[in-house]
Design a protein around this motif. Sequence first.
Motif, short mmCIF file in Angstrom:
data_model
loop_
_atom_site.label_atom_id
_atom_site.label_comp_id
_atom_site.label_asym_id
_atom_site.label_seq_id
_atom_site.Cartn_x
_atom_site.Cartn_y
_atom_site.Cartn_z
N ALA A 183 38.33 61.14 25.98
CA ALA A 183 38.31 60.28 27.16
C ALA A 183 37.65 58.94 26.88
CB ALA A 183 37.58 60.98 28.30
N TRP A 184 38.04 57.93 27.65
CA TRP A 184 37.39 56.63 27.62
C TRP A 184 37.57 55.96 28.98
CZ3 TRP A 184 42.00 57.89 25.49
CH2 TRP A 184 43.11 57.13 25.82
N VAL A 185 36.74 54.96 29.23
CA VAL A 185 36.73 54.26 30.51
C VAL A 185 37.01 52.78 30.26
CG1 VAL A 185 35.34 53.65 32.53
CG2 VAL A 185 35.12 55.90 31.51
N ALA A 186 37.80 52.18 31.15
CA ALA A 186 38.11 50.76 31.06
C ALA A 186 37.97 50.14 32.44
CB ALA A 186 39.53 50.56 30.53
N PRO A 187 37.62 48.84 32.51
CA PRO A 187 37.53 48.17 33.82
C PRO A 187 38.88 48.16 34.52
CG PRO A 187 36.52 46.84 32.07
CD PRO A 187 37.26 47.95 31.39
N ASP A 188 38.86 48.25 35.83
CA ASP A 188 40.08 48.19 36.62
C ASP A 188 40.35 46.74 37.00
OD1 ASP A 188 42.24 48.54 38.22
OD2 ASP A 188 41.33 50.04 39.53
N THR A 189 41.30 46.12 36.30
CA THR A 189 41.61 44.71 36.52
C THR A 189 42.90 44.52 37.33
OG1 THR A 189 42.77 44.62 34.39
CG2 THR A 189 40.42 44.05 34.40
N ARG A 190 43.46 45.58 37.88
CA ARG A 190 44.71 45.46 38.63
C ARG A 190 44.48 44.77 39.97
NH1 ARG A 190 45.92 51.73 38.77
NH2 ARG A 190 43.75 51.56 39.41
N ASP A 191 45.48 44.02 40.40
CA ASP A 191 45.43 43.43 41.73
C ASP A 191 45.48 44.54 42.78
OD1 ASP A 191 45.40 40.87 40.67
OD2 ASP A 191 47.59 40.71 40.67
N PRO A 192 44.82 44.37 43.92
CA PRO A 192 44.86 45.41 44.95
C PRO A 192 46.24 45.52 45.59
CG PRO A 192 43.74 43.45 45.77
CD PRO A 192 43.99 43.21 44.32
N LEU A 193 46.53 46.68 46.16
CA LEU A 193 47.75 46.89 46.93
C LEU A 193 47.41 46.83 48.41
CD1 LEU A 193 49.39 49.89 44.99
CD2 LEU A 193 49.97 47.46 44.81
N ALA A 194 48.31 46.31 49.19
CA ALA A 194 48.10 46.22 50.64
C ALA A 194 47.99 47.62 51.23
CB ALA A 194 49.23 45.46 51.30
N GLY A 195 47.07 47.79 52.18
CA GLY A 195 46.83 49.09 52.78
C GLY A 195 48.06 49.69 53.41
N GLU A 196 48.88 48.85 54.10
CA GLU A 196 50.06 49.39 54.76
C GLU A 196 51.12 49.82 53.75
OE1 GLU A 196 50.31 44.83 54.79
OE2 GLU A 196 48.81 46.41 55.15
N VAL A 197 51.14 49.17 52.58
CA VAL A 197 52.09 49.55 51.53
C VAL A 197 51.71 50.92 50.95
CG1 VAL A 197 52.95 48.98 49.23
CG2 VAL A 197 52.71 47.18 50.95
N VAL A 198 50.40 51.10 50.69
CA VAL A 198 49.93 52.38 50.17
C VAL A 198 50.19 53.49 51.19
CG1 VAL A 198 47.89 53.68 49.44
CG2 VAL A 198 48.20 51.32 48.68
N ALA A 199 49.93 53.20 52.47
CA ALA A 199 50.13 54.21 53.51
C ALA A 199 51.60 54.63 53.59
CB ALA A 199 49.66 53.66 54.86
N GLU A 200 52.52 53.67 53.48
CA GLU A 200 53.95 54.00 53.53
C GLU A 200 54.36 54.82 52.32
OE1 GLU A 200 58.34 51.83 53.89
OE2 GLU A 200 56.50 50.66 54.21
N ALA A 201 53.82 54.46 51.14
CA ALA A 201 54.15 55.22 49.93
C ALA A 201 53.62 56.65 50.02
CB ALA A 201 53.57 54.51 48.71
N LEU A 202 52.40 56.82 50.53
CA LEU A 202 51.84 58.16 50.69
C LEU A 202 52.66 58.99 51.66
CD1 LEU A 202 48.00 57.38 50.81
CD2 LEU A 202 49.28 58.41 48.93
N ALA A 203 53.13 58.35 52.73
CA ALA A 203 53.91 59.08 53.73
C ALA A 203 55.22 59.60 53.14
CB ALA A 203 54.18 58.17 54.93
N LEU A 204 55.90 58.76 52.36
CA LEU A 204 57.18 59.22 51.81
C LEU A 204 56.97 60.32 50.77
CD1 LEU A 204 58.19 58.08 48.71
CD2 LEU A 204 57.97 55.91 49.90
N LEU A 205 55.85 60.25 50.03
CA LEU A 205 55.54 61.32 49.07
C LEU A 205 55.22 62.62 49.79
CD1 LEU A 205 53.35 59.33 46.51
CD2 LEU A 205 55.65 60.24 46.12
N ASP A 206 54.40 62.54 50.85
CA ASP A 206 54.07 63.74 51.62
C ASP A 206 55.32 64.39 52.18
OD1 ASP A 206 51.43 63.28 51.08
OD2 ASP A 206 50.97 62.37 53.02
N GLU A 207 56.23 63.57 52.66
CA GLU A 207 57.46 64.10 53.25
C GLU A 207 58.29 64.85 52.21
OE1 GLU A 207 61.58 62.29 55.19
OE2 GLU A 207 59.76 61.07 55.17
N GLU A 208 58.42 64.26 51.02
CA GLU A 208 59.24 64.89 49.99
C GLU A 208 58.57 66.14 49.42
OE1 GLU A 208 62.18 65.94 47.45
OE2 GLU A 208 62.26 64.51 49.11
#
Length: 704
Positions: free
Chosen positions: A408-433
Amino acid sequence: MPVETLESLVITRRLKVPMKPPAGEPEGAPGEVAARQLDAALLSVGFACSTALLDRLGRLPPGEVLDLGVRVLAAVRTLVGDHVRHNAYFVDFPRNVPDTVEFWAGLLAEALRDPVAAGRVSPGNLLTLPGYGVYRHTYADLLAAHAELVPLAGDRVTVLDLGGALADEVEALFASLAGSEVPLSAEDVVLLRDLARVCAGEPDRIPVRENRAVVNEARLAAGRAPLVDTVTDVLRLACGISGGDITLTDPTRFRSFTRAERRTLLAALDGVATTAKLGDVPRHREQWKRLGERLHAHDYPRFPRAARVFEVARGERPAVSLTGRVEVALAAGRTAEALELLTNTPGALLRRLDHLLRVGESPSSVLYAARQAAGSASGRVLLSLREHLQNRAAAFPARVFANQRSRAWVAPDTRDPLAGEVVAEALALLDEEIARRLPDPGVLVVDDDVLDVALPLSGKAVAPGLGLLPRGSISAVDGELLRFFVHWRQSERTTDYDLSALMLDAEYGDEQHVSWTNYSTGFAQYSGDLTEAPQGASEFIDIRLAQSTRPIIIPQVNIFSGEAFDQAAEAFFGFMVRSEEQHGRPFEPRTVRAKSDLRGAGRVALPLAFLRDEAGGWRAKWLHLYLKGHPAFNRVEVNRLTTSLLVRSIVERDHLRVGYLVDLLRAKSATTDRTTFIGLAAPTDPPQGARVITAATLHELIPA
């Protein structure tokens, strides 16, 4: 594989004792006394017979019960780590252990009194003092210095259940491993290979490519056509029958194949080597070249498509992989083109969803593509993406990575954030499937202790053992005294492993440690350092939980010198839980809560961390990680910063747990004609035909 070995595997992997169904109703109970004697012997190491097993044993002749009992007891003693003698450096441990400075001063004084011994001491190296690092008493001396353990109600009792006929139990174990939706540990892959040679059945679906390669080895040996649908499947098979790495991580030295084997491999390759699939060849170009030198495709002109594979490997025929085309499109900012390319590979699209959402101009179009892909991707991909997205807004700005060998190793998280509503919609479609794929469980019975266990999205990290849970799982620790132990036996070279513990505050700082350089703190005690193990060596650390001034305790095993974990003849770690009044020997099998083999390429093992919650109770969070470390002289003081950062990344990650699937299953429960039980251990008397999921078979919860 010998019958006794198969029997032992069923006992240790499924906690069942395989037995033939009775031929008829016997008269009386001739083996009742012998059965109860076996049950008492098992209880001394923390096991017990179920009511059904005890009843069946009681109906056998006493001689058969005794013979079976010897084999059962040997199997469970190995499972718990009681098959070796655990001696401690200090005979009275945990009592009368000297202070660190006092101990070194005593050894130095002894050396000065003996001019010959003093002459063997290397200047500045206290480890060469005579008497250091080797046992100064026998195991019999240790037993004489310790009273018998006082049994308490809190001691572990693992129930062994009655199994079916050995052949049926072995076939069920094989089917479970071969049909697993998640990759297996290295040990389970070896077991799968052994079982494939003796089992007649075969699951209808083998979703993991490495498992398929192992099954294909058995099919090839039996003269049957292998199951392949990609060119890489054929490469894995060739590696497997050459004794190489079916994960394709390490290069394989291919053996010479018989003409029949060459013909079978080339025919299988010719059947799948379409133009679209030739793009997979460059990823393993060098291995394909080496395989081509053994298969001689030019000798078989009736397999022209197989020959093209080796032309691509040699660079004589162009072939661009789908991944390469997607990377080119994304680098040029053509997200729509990348999405269109990925439409043909739903799993790859979902694995790239985070990246696509960050670079795409229209998140709605990316989510639409994801919804279309979700219906065709594997359940494991859906669950992995679900866990990833629910951690996307984590406060701790670091990412933890672990390879197939748990390094294992650890690296800084340099990714841009995702919009909360986008994450919520993605989680909903995954839960449904995910919910759509789950079966109706019927009457669902769940042991609450299993709800905080992480879903086993990969089994590679977890070596087989007792009481082990997937990485990220949380389990309660009930007891006053926590004792870690490590045992190793060197194979060829002098080998020194060091059991240590790092203790941190709530912010993962203000560290303390206990190890061979610091024997004790106010609440922790080290058993003494052993520096060689030709006959095996054990080290222990005691933690008095109520007195701990640090809420985070991280045991670790450092390789100071000698053989790696997977080179030693034997190496395992575990922990025990006792009450303050339970003294006994340093190693008491009935108090062992978990034990697993040590392995992996890293030189520092981090099995788990112990955390104190706000109410003052303690929990264990499973890590199953290895640090690269140094070739030698690894010490807890040196790796403390890496350890604390890595452990914090795991502890603060929100792992997808069994409770998530249980909630979805409860919503689907509609019938009452069948029962599904989910728990850490099997129930005592499950209803006839019930589906039972335990810690050993959690991978069966992952939907296809």
